[in-house]
Design an enzyme around this catalytic site. Sequence first.
Site, PDB file in Angstrom:
ATOM      1  CB  SER A 180      -0.695  -0.176   0.752  1.00 47.38           C
ATOM      2  OG  SER A 180      -1.583   1.361   1.318  1.00 47.38           O
ATOM      3  CB  THR A 183       1.485   4.387   7.059  1.00 43.80           C
ATOM      4  OG1 THR A 183       2.137   5.672   6.314  1.00 43.80           O
ATOM      5  CG2 THR A 183       2.529   4.017   7.509  1.00 43.80           C
ATOM      6  NE  ARG A 243     -14.334   2.326 -11.066  1.00 40.25           N
ATOM      7  CZ  ARG A 243     -14.840   1.390  -9.753  1.00 40.25           C
ATOM      8  NH1 ARG A 243     -15.339   0.378  -9.714  1.00 40.25           N
ATOM      9  NH2 ARG A 243     -16.030   2.045  -9.046  1.00 40.25           N
ATOM     10  CD  GLU A 272     -17.175  -1.314 -15.926  1.00 38.71           C
ATOM     11  OE1 GLU A 272     -18.078  -1.424 -15.216  1.00 38.71           O
ATOM     12  OE2 GLU A 272     -15.859  -2.366 -14.883  1.00 38.71           O
ATOM     13  CG  HIS A 290     -18.831  -3.112 -11.816  1.00 38.59           C
ATOM     14  ND1 HIS A 290     -17.926  -1.612 -12.345  1.00 38.59           N
ATOM     15  CD2 HIS A 290     -18.189  -3.092 -11.169  1.00 38.59           C
ATOM     16  CE1 HIS A 290     -17.472  -1.104 -11.201  1.00 38.59           C
ATOM     17  NE2 HIS A 290     -17.627  -1.853 -10.180  1.00 38.59           N
TER      18      HIS A 290
END
Length: 324
Positions: A180, A183, A243, A272, A290
Site C-alpha cells: 500500500s 501507511t 477498476r 465498461e 461488475h
Amino acid sequence: MNGRPRVIVTRRLPAAVEQALGEHFDVVLSRDDHQWNPPELQRALSECDALLCTISDRIGAGVFAASPRRARMIASFGVGLDHIDLEAAAAHEIVVTNTPGVLTDCTADITMALVLETLRRAGEGERELRAGRWTGWRPTHLLGRKVTGRTLGIVGLGRIGLAVARRAHFGFGMRVLGFSRSTISSETLAEHGVEPVASLEALLAEVDIVSLHCPSTPETRGMMNASRIAMLKPGSFVINTARGDLVDDDALIAALINGHLGGAGLDVYAGEPHLDRRYLGLEQAVLLPHLGSATRETREAMGQLAIQSISAFFAGDVVPNRVV
Ligand code: DGY
C-alpha cells in the site's frame, strides 16, 4: 431552502431506496435505466438541486461547465470516484459525496469468489455441463489449482483490500502479502493477517495470485503492465475487482495466451460496459459484469448513505462522506 430539494436520479435504484427518496425529496427517478450522455447530465445539473448519479455516469469538466447550472451537490452511488472530475467540481463549488464502507464485505466476497472460480476452473466446468459435454467424474477432469495455503498479494490496503486479506488468511489459510502507498499500522496488518512488503515489485515476485484493490488514478492506471506481469511467477493468477484500467489489457491477454499466467478473474473492465472482446475467447478468464457490490443489502445501504448526505447538505449540517 424553501420546499423540498429537487433530486434527479440517473439510474434505477432498489425499490426501497426509490421509495425513501420520494419521502425526503422532490425526486425525479429514472424510468428506463439507460446510461446518460454528457448533454443529459448537463441538463440534469441545470434542473435539480442535487444529482444522485452512479459510477456509470461520466461527469467531466465539460459537464460542470454547462450553464445555467442549478445543482449544488452530487451524491454518487458508489465508492469509486474516477468517473467525476473532482477538481472541476471543486472549482464550481459543487459538493460531492460517495458511499464507502457499506460495500466492503460484498466486494471482498466477490473477490474470493473470483479467486475460487479462477483457480478451480468453475466457469469452464459450468460451460461444459450446460453444453451437455460432461461425460462424468474422472481423475484428470478439469484439474485446477489448490486455493488453500497459496500466497495472495493484495495491492491497495484500503477497506476492501484488508477485508479480502482477512478472508484469505483466516478463512483459507493463505499467506497474504500486502502493498500500500499509505501507511497501515502494524496492529491493523496483524488483525487482517497481512505481511507488508516494501514495493509492488517485491510483492509480484513472491505471490501465486495478485488481487488489485486500489482506486483508478493517474498513478495507478495501467499499473499491471507487461513488465509487471512478467515479474509474476509462471502460472500465477490476476484478480481485479477494483477498476479495469489498472490493467493493461494487451499485456494481460498476451500473458494468458502465451501461458505465463494461469488465469485471470475480472469483475471490472476499461471502458465498461464494453470490454476487450479477446477475453471472451479465453477459457482461463473468469468474467463477471461488475457485480462487486451487487447485493440487495448493500445497494439499499448505499442508497441510504446517499440520502443521508443529500439531507445533511440541504439541512446545513456536516455532510457525511463528503469528498469535495
Ligand atoms: C464502486 O462503488 O466504486 C463499485 O465499483 C461499484 O460496486
